[in-house]
Structure formats: structure tokens, C-alpha cells
Design an enzyme around this catalytic site. Sequence first.
Site, PDB file in Angstrom:
ATOM      1  N   LYS A   6       1.157  -1.172  -0.227  1.00 24.46           N
ATOM      2  CA  LYS A   6      -0.517  -0.287  -0.324  1.00 24.46           C
ATOM      3  C   LYS A   6       0.768   1.182   0.316  1.00 24.46           C
ATOM      4  CE  LYS A   6      -3.919   1.613   2.433  1.00 24.46           C
ATOM      5  NZ  LYS A   6      -5.323   1.043   1.429  1.00 24.46           N
ATOM      6  N   ASP A 116     -12.357   3.900   9.575  1.00 19.87           N
ATOM      7  CA  ASP A 116     -12.951   3.761   8.189  1.00 19.87           C
ATOM      8  C   ASP A 116     -13.477   1.812   7.762  1.00 19.87           C
ATOM      9  OD1 ASP A 116     -13.874   4.156   5.438  1.00 19.87           O
ATOM     10  OD2 ASP A 116     -11.542   4.499   4.722  1.00 19.87           O
TER      11      ASP A 116
END
Length: 285
Positions: A6, A116
Amino acid sequence: MVVAVKVLNLQTRGASKSFMSECKALRAIRHRNLLKILTICSSVDFHGNEFKALVYEFMANGNLGNWLHQVGVGDHEQLEERRNLKLIQRLDISTDIASALQYLHCGCESTIIHGDLKPSNVLLDDEMMAHIGDFGLAKIISTVSSDVAQVQSNSVAIRGTVGYVAPEYGMGDLASTLGDVYSFGILLLEIFTGKKPTDEMFEDHLNLHNFVKNALPDRVMEIVDPFILLEHNRRSWIKDCIVSILRIGIVCSMESPTNRMEMGSVISQLRKIKNTYMNEGLNHD
């Protein structure tokens, strides 16, 4: 070894050194339902900008969102052809997610808020065990982005994702564990109804929470994911099980944070429901 990388999207130069310490702290966190951070990269790209990335273990079965909502496949005509999550798998995945949140909230040296939680942040390994990714990411981002560098990392303004973000965040409240509980509640409702909170049917005062609440308990079999009905032809005995699960989702996604459940209670209730389901299944086979 296959890994997932990522790369953080950084617009700023001179990102804070605390990125390294924040990531090292997360690397030290171990739980079977958290996506394992293998290593971190902190360097400079060929433009002279900061380059930062997290290297995770690879999850063979992708993310939960792709299992719940397969793009480009019709609703009913191809139900049989779609890969499908069994009811017991949905229960196990929900318990996995709750266990990871409980650990982040209560099992670490300092409380970690996910901020999130959504289907794309739940990754499934080759045995379909769920692992939460991106935990602590808001905190990491705050250490590498100059515009929030002034904000203390434990009170980061978390944007979250539309549909899953707790209503109090919209009023400027600081991120909290109860905000994660709200996101979990919405996610649980989505896992068992197959409906996204952003579905176009939800407008005005109708949302996923109210949609499910209005159907409980008598019309629950009308709103459950059609796959679950396909799996259970003699479906009357699973009704109570579904009602119990969706009630947890309703309480977790209450508008007022103080009315929401603690993750520990969620886990014990989900395990109880699973035991009942397994016993009932033996009786009806």
C-alpha cells in the site's frame, strides 16, 4: 512470498519522522484478525518527494466487498453462478471483525481507532478468515501530512467513508471507539441483507438502519440476502437466527453513541447465535 503493498499518497515534502515510530508500533500489534504489517518503506522518489509504503501479507480471497457485491452480475438470473458466502461464513466473518475491533479498542497499550471500517477493508485469507486492514491508518497519515501535523495524533479528524461513518463525526466530534462500533453495525447489516448503505433505494429518511429496523421481526425474510434463502430451503428455523443478528446491527448503529453496544458483548452474542444455529441445523438435517 506474495505480499500486498500500500503506497501512501503524499502531496507534501518533509513528512514527519514519526511515521516510522507509528508504523513500528502497529507492526508490533499481533492479532489473528488483523492484517499483518510485514515491513514499511520510507524513502524519496525520483522527484525528491517522500515515498512511504506499508507491506502487508497477501490475502488470497480478496476483500469482503467483492464477495457481497459482485460487479456486473445480475441480481437473480445468475444467483446460482455467483460465488457465495454461506450463512455460517457470514457469522464467522462478523465475529472475526468484532474480535479485531475489540483488540484494537481494549487489547493494545493505547486505544487504536480504525476510523474507516467498510467491506473493502476486510480481507479474507485462503480459509475465509477475516482480517481487518488499514487499522491505525488515520494516525499514520496524520504523521506524514503537513496540513494535519498540528493535530494531535490521538484526536485525528477522521473522514471515514460515506454510509459507514458515524453521524456524530459529521458534527465535528472526535474519533472514538463508538464511531467504529457504528461502522461495524452498518457492515453487519450489509453482510446479512446484501444491501450497501449507499444503495439508491435509501433516500430522504430511509437508510439501511431504518430499512432493517422496520422489517424486524415479521418481515425479516423479505430483506435478507437472497443467497441465504437459497441455502436454506426449509427456511423457517433460521428466521430467529437472522433476527438476532440484525438486532445486533441495529443497536450498534444507533444514532446516539451512548446507546451502542460494546464489542465484547457483540462477540459473546454472535457466538451464542452461532451455537444455536449449529444445534438447530443438526436438528433439521
